[in-house]
Scaffold this motif. Sequence first.
Motif, PDB file in Angstrom:
ATOM      1  N   HIS A 139       0.843  -1.202   0.000  1.00 30.90           N
ATOM      2  CA  HIS A 139       0.000   0.000   0.000  1.00 30.90           C
ATOM      3  C   HIS A 139       0.877   1.250   0.000  1.00 30.90           C
ATOM      4  N   VAL A 140       0.536   2.199  -0.861  1.00 30.22           N
ATOM      5  CA  VAL A 140       1.270   3.459  -0.939  1.00 30.22           C
ATOM      6  C   VAL A 140       0.279   4.600  -0.728  1.00 30.22           C
ATOM      7  N   ALA A 141       0.569   5.448   0.241  1.00 34.81           N
ATOM      8  CA  ALA A 141      -0.312   6.579   0.506  1.00 34.81           C
ATOM      9  C   ALA A 141      -0.205   7.598  -0.616  1.00 34.81           C
ATOM     10  N   GLY A 142      -1.210   8.468  -0.696  1.00 36.49           N
ATOM     11  CA  GLY A 142      -1.233   9.476  -1.740  1.00 36.49           C
ATOM     12  C   GLY A 142      -0.419  10.706  -1.381  1.00 36.49           C
ATOM     13  N   LYS A 143      -0.752  11.817  -1.999  1.00 31.61           N
ATOM     14  CA  LYS A 143      -0.012  13.057  -1.796  1.00 31.61           C
ATOM     15  C   LYS A 143      -0.311  13.646  -0.419  1.00 31.61           C
ATOM     16  N   ALA A 144       0.572  14.534   0.020  1.00 33.63           N
ATOM     17  CA  ALA A 144       0.369  15.209   1.300  1.00 33.63           C
ATOM     18  C   ALA A 144      -0.831  16.145   1.195  1.00 33.63           C
ATOM     19  N   ILE A 145      -1.751  16.036   2.137  1.00 37.11           N
ATOM     20  CA  ILE A 145      -2.924  16.897   2.173  1.00 37.11           C
ATOM     21  C   ILE A 145      -2.697  18.052   3.148  1.00 37.11           C
ATOM     22  N   LEU A 146      -2.255  17.717   4.356  1.00 34.35           N
ATOM     23  CA  LEU A 146      -2.031  18.715   5.403  1.00 34.35           C
ATOM     24  C   LEU A 146      -0.589  18.602   5.882  1.00 34.35           C
ATOM     25  N   SER A 147       0.085  19.733   6.006  1.00 34.52           N
ATOM     26  CA  SER A 147       1.466  19.690   6.492  1.00 34.52           C
ATOM     27  C   SER A 147       1.700  20.824   7.478  1.00 34.52           C
ATOM     28  N   ALA A 148       2.663  20.599   8.375  1.00 31.12           N
ATOM     29  CA  ALA A 148       3.044  21.608   9.365  1.00 31.12           C
ATOM     30  C   ALA A 148       4.569  21.697   9.397  1.00 31.12           C
ATOM     31  N   THR A 149       5.066  22.916   9.553  1.00 33.63           N
ATOM     32  CA  THR A 149       6.512  23.137   9.627  1.00 33.63           C
ATOM     33  C   THR A 149       6.831  23.967  10.859  1.00 33.63           C
ATOM     34  N   ASN A 150       7.634  23.380  11.749  1.00 38.48           N
ATOM     35  CA  ASN A 150       8.061  24.067  12.979  1.00 38.48           C
ATOM     36  C   ASN A 150       6.887  24.669  13.744  1.00 38.48           C
ATOM     37  N   LEU A 151       5.818  23.928  13.851  1.00 42.22           N
ATOM     38  CA  LEU A 151       4.606  24.424  14.517  1.00 42.22           C
ATOM     39  C   LEU A 151       4.799  24.394  16.035  1.00 42.22           C
ATOM     40  N   ALA A 152       4.542  25.519  16.678  1.00 40.37           N
ATOM     41  CA  ALA A 152       4.644  25.620  18.143  1.00 40.37           C
ATOM     42  C   ALA A 152       3.262  25.924  18.709  1.00 40.37           C
ATOM     43  N   VAL A 153       2.814  25.066  19.621  1.00 39.14           N
ATOM     44  CA  VAL A 153       1.535  25.267  20.309  1.00 39.14           C
ATOM     45  C   VAL A 153       1.855  25.270  21.798  1.00 39.14           C
ATOM     46  N   LEU A 154       2.157  26.440  22.311  1.00 38.78           N
ATOM     47  CA  LEU A 154       2.673  26.560  23.676  1.00 38.78           C
ATOM     48  C   LEU A 154       1.561  26.345  24.709  1.00 38.78           C
ATOM     49  N   PRO A 155       1.946  25.798  25.902  1.00 42.02           N
ATOM     50  CA  PRO A 155       3.327  25.564  26.345  1.00 42.02           C
ATOM     51  C   PRO A 155       3.854  24.162  26.051  1.00 42.02           C
ATOM     52  N   ARG A 156       3.033  23.288  25.498  1.00 40.32           N
ATOM     53  CA  ARG A 156       3.427  21.877  25.411  1.00 40.32           C
ATOM     54  C   ARG A 156       4.243  21.546  24.164  1.00 40.32           C
ATOM     55  N   VAL A 157       3.867  22.116  23.013  1.00 37.05           N
ATOM     56  CA  VAL A 157       4.523  21.765  21.752  1.00 37.05           C
ATOM     57  C   VAL A 157       5.377  22.943  21.301  1.00 37.05           C
ATOM     58  N   THR A 158       6.685  22.692  21.138  1.00 35.78           N
ATOM     59  CA  THR A 158       7.606  23.769  20.764  1.00 35.78           C
ATOM     60  C   THR A 158       8.037  23.705  19.307  1.00 35.78           C
ATOM     61  N   SER A 159       8.016  22.515  18.708  1.00 37.22           N
ATOM     62  CA  SER A 159       8.398  22.402  17.302  1.00 37.22           C
ATOM     63  C   SER A 159       7.888  21.084  16.740  1.00 37.22           C
ATOM     64  N   ALA A 160       6.923  21.178  15.828  1.00 37.09           N
ATOM     65  CA  ALA A 160       6.362  19.974  15.228  1.00 37.09           C
ATOM     66  C   ALA A 160       6.313  20.142  13.723  1.00 37.09           C
ATOM     67  N   SER A 161       7.014  19.269  13.017  1.00 39.07           N
ATOM     68  CA  SER A 161       7.006  19.276  11.558  1.00 39.07           C
ATOM     69  C   SER A 161       6.561  17.895  11.076  1.00 39.07           C
ATOM     70  N   PHE A 162       5.538  17.871  10.238  1.00 38.34           N
ATOM     71  CA  PHE A 162       5.008  16.593   9.760  1.00 38.34           C
ATOM     72  C   PHE A 162       4.066  16.848   8.598  1.00 38.34           C
ATOM     73  N   GLU A 163       3.641  15.766   7.950  1.00 35.51           N
ATOM     74  CA  GLU A 163       2.631  15.856   6.907  1.00 35.51           C
ATOM     75  C   GLU A 163       1.679  14.677   7.024  1.00 35.51           C
ATOM     76  N   VAL A 164       0.455  14.917   6.600  1.00 33.39           N
ATOM     77  CA  VAL A 164      -0.586  13.885   6.608  1.00 33.39           C
ATOM     78  C   VAL A 164      -0.975  13.642   5.163  1.00 33.39           C
ATOM     79  N   ARG A 165      -0.967  12.369   4.755  1.00 33.84           N
ATOM     80  CA  ARG A 165      -1.184  12.033   3.355  1.00 33.84           C
ATOM     81  C   ARG A 165      -2.569  11.427   3.119  1.00 33.84           C
ATOM     82  N   ALA A 166      -3.057  11.615   1.930  1.00 35.34           N
ATOM     83  CA  ALA A 166      -4.325  11.006   1.550  1.00 35.34           C
ATOM     84  C   ALA A 166      -4.179   9.491   1.564  1.00 35.34           C
ATOM     85  N   GLY A 167      -5.205   8.799   2.061  1.00 36.85           N
ATOM     86  CA  GLY A 167      -5.208   7.340   2.019  1.00 36.85           C
ATOM     87  C   GLY A 167      -4.389   6.662   3.087  1.00 36.85           C
TER      88      GLY A 167
END
Length: 500
Positions: A253-281
């Motif tokens: 199984h191969v997932a599709g293209k990236a739908i949602l992505s985040a780069t260096n996302l900080a959601v204080l006080p708990r998350v200081t740096s989150a980079s990832f992508e979520v792919r279709a399928g």
Amino acid sequence: MQQRLIEMRGISKAYPGVTALRNVDFELSRGEVRALLGKNGAGKSTLIKIMAGVETPDSGDIDVDGRKGALRSPAEGIKAGIATVHQELSIIPEMSVAENIFLGRWPRRAGSIDWNTLNAEAAAILAQLGFNIDPRVSASQISVAQRQLVEIARAISKGAKVLILDEPTSSLVTQEVEVLLAVIQRLSAAGVGIIYISHRMDEIRRIATSVTVLRDGTHIRTAPVDEVSNSDIVKLMLGDATTASSHRAPAGHVAGKAILSATNLAVLPRVTSASFEVRAGEVLGIAGVLGSGRTELLQALVGLRRPASGQMTLEGAAYAPKDLRAALAAGVFMTPEDRRHEGAVTMLGIDENLVMASWASVSKFGIIQSGKMNQTVNQSIAQLGVKLARPGEALANLSGGNQQKVVIGKALNAKPKVLLLDEPTRGVDVGAKGQIYALMRDLATQGLAVVFVSGELEEFPEVCDRVLILRDGQITGEVTGDDVRTQVLLDATMGERRPA
């Protein structure tokens, strides 16, 4: 032989369109810890409600600590020494911890609340249970886990002879679970009878002396816990139901293209740096210990929290939702961890909840079109396998697993591109978990991007294609393929090993 605290014989209870219990026998002795198990909808909730006087049986005989006949009200249940700690908390945030413990029973002097006595007695109970919580602090300032402990302290303060615990560790971290299990052991040694409802077999093995299994409202078996294996218990709970061991994507199984992505996302006080992508399928898991920021990260993706820094994109375009409505319009939807208070309106009908986020699709000029609504609702019920009497009945009447299916159904009717599931199987039985896993896989197969957050690491290998590790405020890596195993995830989330 220990003194019997509860004896129930031939208990039956029916509601319109549903038979909840059929000729059920149950007993509990002093000092016994009885695990009460069964799928959602098996009859566990109805049985304990009858014990506590919340419901009256249609037929059968009951003896509670020598008192013959059913308890006719919750007040009678409390007077008889039966206390219940429900999975869904009933703490009043605006009141102090001490006020919540002695809710409605506050000590008085000269017509006013005696605050010194109230706080001293609350502190004594908390100390007895080993809970390190200041009784004077507002309940709004303590964690969800600590609120669970306050619920237990309230039950003990009533002098319970029988303590019913419904999924008591679902909100607790490991250290707090250990405290609770130690408390149960002390209470059991003091002669308190414990009814322990949980889907965590490791806890049941450690704490229970016996186990009762219900299925479809029928008593299947009661036995010493060391006489039945985990696989035996699952078979007793599910009967002839199919128990698929995995809902992972097929090989290749191969997932599709990236739908949602985040780069260096900080959601204080708990998350200081989150980079990832979520792919279709694909089904993407996010693993981390309680307090790591899993929920906060999801909330930022749907506009419930404003990131302190970083960027997000949705299908290649900048994405920064101001609120839930904006996220939904963009195609991103989240089902919250607290389904009863944040994910649904339990006093409304199942049908109303299913279309709550998609009114426009079943209305014309602002007026609900009953034909469209009924079509959508019936399709959702069939797709999700919701067990109910009728679509218009109150959501509160359903079991926890079926309520969760309705919350997911509400999200699906909004037609999202990205579905964020925060603890969708919390407090859900083995059978319902399998159904939710299968639904997640079906949605991914249809091209939806699914993000799954859970505090139970053993769930990720069942359904996830990839798992992100959230630790120390950062995405420290990801686990994929055959490496998505419980031990690997445990090592990674606890810092023993950092995946690539």
